[in-house]
Write a protein that holds these residues in place. Structure first.
Motif, short mmCIF file in Angstrom:
data_model
loop_
_atom_site.label_atom_id
_atom_site.label_comp_id
_atom_site.label_asym_id
_atom_site.label_seq_id
_atom_site.Cartn_x
_atom_site.Cartn_y
_atom_site.Cartn_z
N VAL A 1 -2.18 14.65 -6.29
CA VAL A 1 -1.79 13.47 -5.61
C VAL A 1 -1.20 14.06 -4.45
CG1 VAL A 1 -0.37 11.52 -5.30
CG2 VAL A 1 -1.89 11.92 -7.23
N CYS A 2 -0.33 15.02 -4.32
CA CYS A 2 0.30 15.41 -3.39
C CYS A 2 0.04 16.84 -3.20
CB CYS A 2 1.90 15.80 -3.41
SG CYS A 2 2.88 16.23 -2.02
N ILE A 3 -1.00 17.58 -2.24
CA ILE A 3 -1.59 18.60 -1.97
C ILE A 3 -0.68 19.51 -1.42
CG2 ILE A 3 -3.30 19.86 -1.35
CD1 ILE A 3 -5.02 17.31 -1.16
N GLU A 4 -0.42 20.85 -1.95
CA GLU A 4 0.23 21.84 -1.31
C GLU A 4 -0.81 23.16 -1.33
OE1 GLU A 4 4.79 21.33 -2.43
OE2 GLU A 4 3.49 22.13 -4.38
N ILE A 5 -1.25 23.22 -0.10
CA ILE A 5 -2.28 24.72 0.08
C ILE A 5 -1.71 25.35 1.30
CG2 ILE A 5 -4.45 25.89 0.14
CD1 ILE A 5 -5.50 22.92 -0.78
N PRO A 6 -1.52 26.47 1.30
CA PRO A 6 -1.25 27.42 2.61
C PRO A 6 -2.14 26.79 3.91
CG PRO A 6 -1.04 28.83 0.99
CD PRO A 6 -1.79 27.52 0.52
N GLY A 7 -1.44 26.17 4.95
CA GLY A 7 -2.19 25.83 5.89
C GLY A 7 -2.58 24.57 6.06
N TYR A 8 -2.65 23.86 4.79
CA TYR A 8 -3.13 22.43 4.71
C TYR A 8 -2.68 21.62 3.43
CZ TYR A 8 -6.79 18.71 3.61
OH TYR A 8 -7.23 17.53 3.45
N ARG B 1 0.72 15.89 4.47
CA ARG B 1 1.47 15.64 5.61
C ARG B 1 2.52 14.72 5.68
NH1 ARG B 1 -1.04 18.04 10.56
NH2 ARG B 1 0.67 16.99 11.70
N THR B 2 2.21 13.55 5.32
CA THR B 2 2.95 12.31 5.30
C THR B 2 2.77 11.45 4.02
OG1 THR B 2 1.59 10.89 6.58
CG2 THR B 2 3.20 12.03 7.59
N SER B 3 3.74 10.57 3.48
CA SER B 3 3.67 9.74 2.52
C SER B 3 3.95 8.56 3.22
CB SER B 3 4.41 9.94 1.25
OG SER B 3 4.01 11.15 0.63
N LEU C 1 3.90 9.39 -5.05
CA LEU C 1 3.20 10.35 -4.05
C LEU C 1 3.61 11.30 -4.22
CD1 LEU C 1 3.29 7.51 -1.28
CD2 LEU C 1 1.36 7.92 -2.75
N ALA C 2 4.58 12.05 -4.70
CA ALA C 2 4.93 13.52 -4.58
C ALA C 2 4.47 14.23 -5.73
CB ALA C 2 6.50 13.50 -4.79
N ALA D 1 0.87 -1.17 -0.06
CA ALA D 1 -0.08 -0.07 0.17
C ALA D 1 0.69 1.26 -0.21
CB ALA D 1 -0.89 0.06 1.19
N CYS D 2 0.33 2.20 -0.73
CA CYS D 2 1.12 3.41 -0.75
C CYS D 2 0.11 4.56 -0.42
CB CYS D 2 1.81 3.83 -2.05
SG CYS D 2 3.27 2.67 -2.72
N ALA D 3 0.42 5.73 0.35
CA ALA D 3 -0.83 6.47 0.73
C ALA D 3 -0.38 7.79 1.29
CB ALA D 3 -1.42 5.94 2.07
N ASN D 4 -1.19 8.80 0.94
CA ASN D 4 -0.64 10.32 1.49
C ASN D 4 -2.01 10.73 2.38
OD1 ASN D 4 1.44 10.49 0.06
ND2 ASN D 4 0.53 11.81 -1.65
N ARG D 5 -1.35 10.98 3.41
CA ARG D 5 -2.11 11.95 4.56
C ARG D 5 -2.15 13.27 4.19
NH1 ARG D 5 -1.23 13.70 10.32
NH2 ARG D 5 -3.48 13.84 11.04
N ASP D 6 -3.47 13.75 4.11
CA ASP D 6 -3.66 15.41 3.88
C ASP D 6 -4.45 15.68 5.23
OD1 ASP D 6 -2.73 14.82 1.40
OD2 ASP D 6 -4.70 14.67 0.52
#
Length: 252
Positions: free
Chosen positions: A214-221, A224-226, A187-188, A18-23
């Motif tokens: 897939v990898c989210i970049e928003i100020p404040g959110y 967090r982890t892959s 995941l990046a 399994a490969c996962a991103n936590r947002d």
């Protein structure tokens, strides 16, 4: 956890990969993945606000090593502030001694109290998907057939752009026998989907665009982890995590 792709009984000797991103919001406190001080058999991250987890494994147990992961379902119109924390569903399974079918039978009657979620859990012998927003099969716990699956903040294998793209990349890497670094590179991916392919989850279109990567970049959110997890047929599981806080770092 907001994106997970996983292979069940696809690679010989490795029942689950399994490969996962936590947002999540950057200011929500959590501990990195590792053995829990109060239960060192569990290897997982820990949400210090709700007390649960989003993804983890156990080293041992009456049914052998186990795996569990959770994603939230994005439906702002249905969101309740008084709902119990969904991360407890992962933590309680990993801490307990019930097998997956028995655990799902136990939580199913009260699942409607939670905000929307997907839960994937099992061991070397069986893997199950459960959702409190799916059809009857999902709400009872669906035993999965061997294959490659993906979940974001919709139901299992919902054709969201990030799910389709990541499943295809994941399948290719599995066929190549790619090294672990290649999965983290997958995941990046910060590419956003075209507007015509975006799902309609009840948030403004500008937010749908931001969340389509897939990898989210928003100020404040953001992401967090892959994490990359392997549950082996005859060895202890592996869980490797990378902590990412690009927007928090840029704002500092």
């Amino acid at each position: 956890m907001c994106l997970i792709v996983f292979a069940w009984r696809v690679i010989p000797g490795v029942p689950v990969i399994a490969c996962a991103n936590r947002d999540e919001f950057y200011d929500r406190p959590a501990t990195p993945a590792g053995p829990w001080p109060d239960n060192p058999d569990i290897i997982a991250g820990r949400d210090l606000q709700g007390g649960g987890s989003w993804m983890g494994v156990t080293r041992h147990g009456p049914h052998g090593p186990r795996f569990a992961a959770l994603t939230n379902i994005r439906a702002p119109a249905e969101q309740r502030d008084d709902a119990p924390t969904r991360g407890a569903l992962v933590a309680d399974y990993l801490k307990g001694d019930l097998d997956a079918p028995a655990y799902l039978a136990r939580i199913a009657p009260g699942a409607g109290a939670y905000n929307g979620f997907n839960l994937v859990l099992g061991d070397r012998d069986g893997l199950y998907w459960f959702s409190n927003r799916g059809d009857a099969d999902a709400r009872n716990g669906k035993a999965l057939e061997p294959g490659i699956y993906g979940i974001s903040n919709g139901l299992l294998d919902a054709p969201w752009p990030k799910v389709l793209r990541t499943k295809a990349a994941f399948a290719s890497l599995l066929l190549q026998g790619a090294p672990e670094e290649a999965y983290f590179e997958m995941l990046a991916d910060t590419t956003r989907a075209p507007d015509l392919r975006l799902p309609d989850t009840g948030v403004p279109i500008e937010v749908e665009r931001q969340l389509s990567a897939v990898c989210i970049e928003i100020p404040g959110y953001g992401t967090r982890t892959s994490t990359v997890v392997k549950l082996y047929a005859d060895a202890e599981p592996e869980l490797h995590e990378r902590i990412l806080q690009p927007c928090a770092e840029k704002a500092a």
